[in-house]
Design a protein around this motif. Structure first.
Motif, short mmCIF file in Angstrom:
data_model
loop_
_atom_site.label_atom_id
_atom_site.label_comp_id
_atom_site.label_asym_id
_atom_site.label_seq_id
_atom_site.Cartn_x
_atom_site.Cartn_y
_atom_site.Cartn_z
N LYS A 180 -0.88 6.77 5.83
CA LYS A 180 -1.12 7.97 6.61
C LYS A 180 -2.61 8.26 6.73
CE LYS A 180 3.27 10.23 5.63
NZ LYS A 180 3.93 11.39 5.03
N VAL A 181 -3.37 8.00 5.67
CA VAL A 181 -4.82 8.21 5.71
C VAL A 181 -5.44 7.27 6.74
CG1 VAL A 181 -6.97 7.85 4.40
CG2 VAL A 181 -5.09 9.16 3.39
N GLY A 182 -5.07 6.01 6.71
CA GLY A 182 -5.59 5.05 7.67
C GLY A 182 -5.24 5.42 9.09
N GLN A 183 -3.99 5.83 9.30
CA GLN A 183 -3.56 6.24 10.64
C GLN A 183 -4.29 7.50 11.10
OE1 GLN A 183 0.66 6.63 9.94
NE2 GLN A 183 1.04 4.44 10.21
N GLY A 184 -4.51 8.41 10.15
CA GLY A 184 -5.23 9.65 10.47
C GLY A 184 -6.67 9.38 10.87
N ILE A 185 -7.34 8.50 10.14
CA ILE A 185 -8.72 8.14 10.48
C ILE A 185 -8.75 7.53 11.87
CG2 ILE A 185 -10.63 6.59 9.93
CD1 ILE A 185 -9.86 7.01 6.93
N ARG A 186 -7.85 6.60 12.12
CA ARG A 186 -7.81 5.96 13.45
C ARG A 186 -7.55 7.00 14.55
NH1 ARG A 186 -4.47 1.47 12.94
NH2 ARG A 186 -6.32 0.20 12.74
N HIS A 187 -6.62 7.92 14.31
CA HIS A 187 -6.30 8.97 15.28
C HIS A 187 -7.55 9.78 15.65
CE1 HIS A 187 -4.43 12.51 17.10
NE2 HIS A 187 -5.15 13.23 16.25
N PHE A 188 -8.23 10.31 14.63
CA PHE A 188 -9.40 11.16 14.89
C PHE A 188 -10.56 10.35 15.48
CE2 PHE A 188 -7.19 13.93 11.83
CZ PHE A 188 -7.15 15.08 12.61
N ARG A 189 -10.72 9.10 15.04
CA ARG A 189 -11.79 8.26 15.58
C ARG A 189 -11.57 8.02 17.07
NH1 ARG A 189 -12.03 3.12 16.76
NH2 ARG A 189 -10.21 2.49 15.55
N MET A 211 0.85 -1.18 0.00
CA MET A 211 0.00 0.00 0.00
C MET A 211 0.90 1.25 0.00
SD MET A 211 -3.28 0.80 -0.05
CE MET A 211 -3.84 -0.88 0.12
N SER A 212 0.41 2.30 -0.63
CA SER A 212 1.21 3.52 -0.72
C SER A 212 1.34 4.19 0.65
CB SER A 212 0.56 4.50 -1.71
OG SER A 212 -0.63 5.03 -1.16
N GLU A 213 2.37 5.01 0.76
CA GLU A 213 2.63 5.71 2.02
C GLU A 213 1.47 6.64 2.39
OE1 GLU A 213 4.50 6.28 5.47
OE2 GLU A 213 5.13 4.86 3.93
N ILE A 214 0.90 7.30 1.40
CA ILE A 214 -0.20 8.23 1.70
C ILE A 214 -1.42 7.47 2.24
CG2 ILE A 214 -1.16 8.31 -0.65
CD1 ILE A 214 -1.02 11.24 1.88
N MET A 215 -1.69 6.28 1.72
CA MET A 215 -2.83 5.51 2.23
C MET A 215 -2.58 5.02 3.65
SD MET A 215 -5.18 6.01 0.18
CE MET A 215 -6.37 5.11 1.15
N LYS A 246 -10.56 -2.07 7.14
CA LYS A 246 -9.53 -2.25 6.10
C LYS A 246 -8.91 -0.92 5.68
CE LYS A 246 -11.34 -6.61 4.47
NZ LYS A 246 -11.98 -7.37 3.41
N ILE A 247 -9.72 0.13 5.67
CA ILE A 247 -9.18 1.46 5.35
C ILE A 247 -8.19 1.88 6.44
CG2 ILE A 247 -9.71 3.91 5.07
CD1 ILE A 247 -12.45 3.05 3.92
N GLU A 248 -8.60 1.71 7.71
CA GLU A 248 -7.71 2.09 8.81
C GLU A 248 -6.41 1.30 8.80
OE1 GLU A 248 -9.21 2.19 12.78
OE2 GLU A 248 -10.73 3.69 12.32
#
Length: 115
Positions: free
Chosen positions: A7-16, A1-5, A39-41
């Motif tokens: 970061k997106v998954g980690q960001g979603i988890r962080h805010f959640r 998976m790409s680095e940006i994805m 799976k996104i996270e």
């Protein structure tokens, strides 16, 4: 998976987690399947920008602020992100809630001046 994805998954988890939401709650609010949200996270699936917008909206944060968090540019931009996040948290709140938060901020700043 790409680095940006990642970061997106980690960001979603962080805010959640910051909002004390379960994956199931977030999935329901964002209108996606619970397993897909997981799976996104975990960066196992790539989501569309439309899905990401629904997720960030369910988290109460703008896409712009979310991307500033996952891909900060410099300390000035990080400072702007913090202000944007405060504004995002107040958006959609009633006037009384906004005034209460403003009183708290003013009280905190007054305490800092006294020290």
């Amino acid at each position: 998976m790409s680095e940006i994805m990642k970061k997106v998954g980690q960001g979603i988890r962080h805010f959640r987690k910051q909002r004390k939401m379960s994956q199931e709650e977030l999935a329901h609010l964002a209108q996606v399947h619970e397993s897909y949200m997981g799976k996104i996270e975990r960066s196992e699936k790539v989501c569309s920008i439309e899905v990401l917008e629904r997720v960030t909206s369910a988290l109460g944060i703008s896409l712009e602020a979310f991307f500033r968090y996952v891909q900060p540019i410099d300390s000035v931009k990080q400072e702007e992100f913090t202000i944007e996040e405060i504004v995002d948290q107040l958006r959609g709140r009633n006037e009384e809630e906004q005034k209460r938060v403003l009183r708290v901020i003013k009280a905190l700043l007054e305490d800092d001046r006294k020290e």
